[in-house]
Design a protein around this motif. Structure first.
Motif, PDB file in Angstrom:
ATOM      1  N   VAL A  12       0.857  -1.183   0.000  1.00 49.82           N
ATOM      2  CA  VAL A  12       0.000   0.000   0.000  1.00 49.82           C
ATOM      3  C   VAL A  12       0.890   1.229   0.000  1.00 49.82           C
ATOM      4  CG1 VAL A  12      -1.793   1.310   1.198  1.00 49.82           C
ATOM      5  CG2 VAL A  12      -1.814  -1.196   1.276  1.00 49.82           C
ATOM      6  N   ILE A  13       0.726   2.061  -1.001  1.00 47.33           N
ATOM      7  CA  ILE A  13       1.480   3.313  -1.115  1.00 47.33           C
ATOM      8  C   ILE A  13       0.583   4.430  -0.594  1.00 47.33           C
ATOM      9  CG2 ILE A  13       2.580   4.926  -2.707  1.00 47.33           C
ATOM     10  CD1 ILE A  13       2.625   2.309  -4.622  1.00 47.33           C
ATOM     11  N   TYR A  14       1.026   5.100   0.460  1.00 48.68           N
ATOM     12  CA  TYR A  14       0.237   6.164   1.077  1.00 48.68           C
ATOM     13  C   TYR A  14       0.811   7.512   0.679  1.00 48.68           C
ATOM     14  CZ  TYR A  14      -1.239   9.316   4.890  1.00 48.68           C
ATOM     15  OH  TYR A  14      -1.713  10.385   5.624  1.00 48.68           O
ATOM     16  N   LEU A  15       0.054   8.258  -0.122  1.00 53.39           N
ATOM     17  CA  LEU A  15       0.455   9.598  -0.552  1.00 53.39           C
ATOM     18  C   LEU A  15       0.033  10.588   0.531  1.00 53.39           C
ATOM     19  CD1 LEU A  15      -0.668   9.417  -4.302  1.00 53.39           C
ATOM     20  CD2 LEU A  15       1.562   8.841  -3.318  1.00 53.39           C
ATOM     21  N   ARG A  16       0.992  11.051   1.305  1.00 57.68           N
ATOM     22  CA  ARG A  16       0.682  11.882   2.467  1.00 57.68           C
ATOM     23  C   ARG A  16       0.689  13.361   2.074  1.00 57.68           C
ATOM     24  NH1 ARG A  16       3.179  14.176   7.260  1.00 57.68           N
ATOM     25  NH2 ARG A  16       1.873  13.724   9.095  1.00 57.68           N
ATOM     26  N   VAL A  17      -0.460  14.007   2.248  1.00 60.39           N
ATOM     27  CA  VAL A  17      -0.590  15.427   1.932  1.00 60.39           C
ATOM     28  C   VAL A  17      -1.280  16.143   3.075  1.00 60.39           C
ATOM     29  CG1 VAL A  17      -0.714  15.015  -0.562  1.00 60.39           C
ATOM     30  CG2 VAL A  17      -2.822  15.143   0.770  1.00 60.39           C
ATOM     31  N   ASP A  18      -1.097  17.452   3.133  1.00 59.41           N
ATOM     32  CA  ASP A  18      -1.803  18.281   4.097  1.00 59.41           C
ATOM     33  C   ASP A  18      -3.228  18.505   3.597  1.00 59.41           C
ATOM     34  OD1 ASP A  18      -2.666  21.237   4.927  1.00 59.41           O
ATOM     35  OD2 ASP A  18      -1.308  20.444   6.447  1.00 59.41           O
ATOM     36  N   PRO A  19      -4.228  18.359   4.460  1.00 56.54           N
ATOM     37  CA  PRO A  19      -5.619  18.526   4.015  1.00 56.54           C
ATOM     38  C   PRO A  19      -5.905  19.880   3.373  1.00 56.54           C
ATOM     39  CG  PRO A  19      -5.563  17.495   6.173  1.00 56.54           C
ATOM     40  CD  PRO A  19      -4.154  17.920   5.868  1.00 56.54           C
ATOM     41  N   ASP A  20      -5.239  20.936   3.852  1.00 52.55           N
ATOM     42  CA  ASP A  20      -5.468  22.252   3.248  1.00 52.55           C
ATOM     43  C   ASP A  20      -4.975  22.286   1.806  1.00 52.55           C
ATOM     44  OD1 ASP A  20      -6.646  23.726   5.480  1.00 52.55           O
ATOM     45  OD2 ASP A  20      -4.696  23.492   6.444  1.00 52.55           O
ATOM     46  N   VAL A  21      -3.823  21.646   1.559  1.00 45.14           N
ATOM     47  CA  VAL A  21      -3.295  21.585   0.194  1.00 45.14           C
ATOM     48  C   VAL A  21      -4.195  20.724  -0.684  1.00 45.14           C
ATOM     49  CG1 VAL A  21      -1.350  20.857  -1.240  1.00 45.14           C
ATOM     50  CG2 VAL A  21      -0.918  21.997   0.939  1.00 45.14           C
ATOM     51  N   SER A  22      -4.633  19.587  -0.165  1.00 40.31           N
ATOM     52  CA  SER A  22      -5.510  18.717  -0.959  1.00 40.31           C
ATOM     53  C   SER A  22      -6.822  19.429  -1.283  1.00 40.31           C
ATOM     54  CB  SER A  22      -5.780  17.395  -0.230  1.00 40.31           C
ATOM     55  OG  SER A  22      -6.570  17.583   0.921  1.00 40.31           O
ATOM     56  N   GLN A  23      -7.315  20.276  -0.362  1.00 37.13           N
ATOM     57  CA  GLN A  23      -8.538  21.022  -0.615  1.00 37.13           C
ATOM     58  C   GLN A  23      -8.329  22.018  -1.753  1.00 37.13           C
ATOM     59  OE1 GLN A  23     -12.199  21.194  -0.483  1.00 37.13           O
ATOM     60  NE2 GLN A  23     -11.515  20.281   1.421  1.00 37.13           N
ATOM     61  N   GLU A  24      -7.154  22.646  -1.790  1.00 39.30           N
ATOM     62  CA  GLU A  24      -6.837  23.563  -2.888  1.00 39.30           C
ATOM     63  C   GLU A  24      -6.821  22.826  -4.228  1.00 39.30           C
ATOM     64  OE1 GLU A  24      -3.151  25.484  -2.035  1.00 39.30           O
ATOM     65  OE2 GLU A  24      -3.859  26.403  -0.173  1.00 39.30           O
ATOM     66  N   LEU A  25      -6.245  21.627  -4.234  1.00 39.75           N
ATOM     67  CA  LEU A  25      -6.184  20.837  -5.464  1.00 39.75           C
ATOM     68  C   LEU A  25      -7.578  20.402  -5.901  1.00 39.75           C
ATOM     69  CD1 LEU A  25      -3.059  18.685  -4.569  1.00 39.75           C
ATOM     70  CD2 LEU A  25      -3.152  20.541  -6.231  1.00 39.75           C
ATOM     71  N   LEU A  26      -8.443  20.079  -4.930  1.00 35.57           N
ATOM     72  CA  LEU A  26      -9.811  19.723  -5.272  1.00 35.57           C
ATOM     73  C   LEU A  26     -10.564  20.919  -5.848  1.00 35.57           C
ATOM     74  CD1 LEU A  26     -10.772  17.515  -2.193  1.00 35.57           C
ATOM     75  CD2 LEU A  26     -10.647  16.752  -4.569  1.00 35.57           C
ATOM     76  N   ASP A  27     -10.310  22.104  -5.297  1.00 37.47           N
ATOM     77  CA  ASP A  27     -10.949  23.306  -5.824  1.00 37.47           C
ATOM     78  C   ASP A  27     -10.579  23.519  -7.293  1.00 37.47           C
ATOM     79  OD1 ASP A  27     -12.264  23.930  -3.473  1.00 37.47           O
ATOM     80  OD2 ASP A  27     -10.685  25.274  -2.741  1.00 37.47           O
ATOM     81  N   LYS A  28      -9.303  23.282  -7.614  1.00 35.47           N
ATOM     82  CA  LYS A  28      -8.856  23.421  -9.005  1.00 35.47           C
ATOM     83  C   LYS A  28      -9.499  22.346  -9.889  1.00 35.47           C
ATOM     84  CE  LYS A  28      -4.385  25.521  -7.909  1.00 35.47           C
ATOM     85  NZ  LYS A  28      -2.903  25.349  -7.948  1.00 35.47           N
ATOM     86  N   ARG A  29      -9.594  21.111  -9.360  1.00 26.75           N
ATOM     87  CA  ARG A  29     -10.182  20.015 -10.140  1.00 26.75           C
ATOM     88  C   ARG A  29     -11.608  20.348 -10.543  1.00 26.75           C
ATOM     89  NH1 ARG A  29     -10.922  14.366  -7.169  1.00 26.75           N
ATOM     90  NH2 ARG A  29      -8.620  14.434  -7.199  1.00 26.75           N
TER      91      ARG A  29
END
Length: 219
Positions: free
Chosen positions: A141-158
């Motif tokens: 299992v490969i766990y891509l560890r990100v900060d939730p605030d950064v992931s939220q920014e990426l989701l906003d762009k998506r």
């Protein structure tokens, strides 16, 4: 001889689909018999209950559905895909790369429970899917560890900043932060390969992350 199941896991917006595709390409170049799958399988009739859950039909908060019920929605989707789609290839020695798997239930459903209940939930979850339902357990299992605030920014762009397009998990930052704590716990407890995707407050490049994944997998 059974094959191998490699899972790419992480929070929403962490780049799972991108890195699963990069890993697939790398293994194809090495001449391996490999297949990429993704969960949830929204095109399957078996995904009906989980689509209703994520759309908010059972409540607009993730906590409106208890972790055992929610886990069952996703487990049935995986069982159907294994039996009707990729199981034969896996059983005959193929390599399966999964974008999300049972490990997503571990992350997202643990976050609904007090931490002292996480171990008992994980024990139930893995017994339910791998033993009782009979789908294979992952080899890595490969766990891509990100900060939730950064992931939220990426989701906003998506979603081009159209928040109404997000599912009930993606739009709830508090829930994502709880899921991040659960993911870190699961990664340490279960021996997942953790890839730190943030450097200097920003996402590392796709190529940097992909290179570290193949190096850590030793394949």
């Amino acid at each position: 001889m059974k094959g191998k199941l490699i899972v790419v896991e992480g929070l929403d917006g962490s780049g799972k689909a991108t890195q699963a595709a990069k890993l697939y390409e790398a293994l194809i170049e090495r001449g391996m018999n490999v297949r990429k799958v993704s969960f949830p399988n929204y095109g399957s009739e078996a995904s009906g209950p989980l689509r209703m859950y994520l759309a908010g039909d059972f409540g607009t908060s993730p906590d409106a559905v208890n972790p055992y019920a929610a886990s069952s929605f996703f487990a049935v989707d995986r069982f159907a895909a294994y039996k009707s789609d990729w199981g034969e290839m896996y059983e005959n020695g193929g390599v399966i790369i999964a974008d999300r798997y049972t490990t997503s239930n571990a992350i997202h459903q643990c976050s609904k429970l007090p931490e002292e209940q996480w171990d008992s939930f994980l024990e139930w979850l893995f017994s339910y899917e791998y033993e009782l339902m009979g789908i294979p357990a992952p080899d890595s299992v490969i766990y891509l560890r990100v900060d939730p605030d950064v992931s939220q920014e990426l989701l906003d762009k998506r979603y081009d900043h159209h928040s109404e397009k997000k599912d009930i998990h993606e739009r709830d930052l508090g829930y994502l932060k709880r899921s991040r704590r659960a993911a870190d716990y699961c990664a340490k407890k279960l021996g997942w390969l953790t890839i730190e995707c943030i450097s200097g407050g920003k996402m590392r490049t796709i190529e940097e992350i992909a290179s570290e994944i193949t190096e850590k997998l030793s394949i």
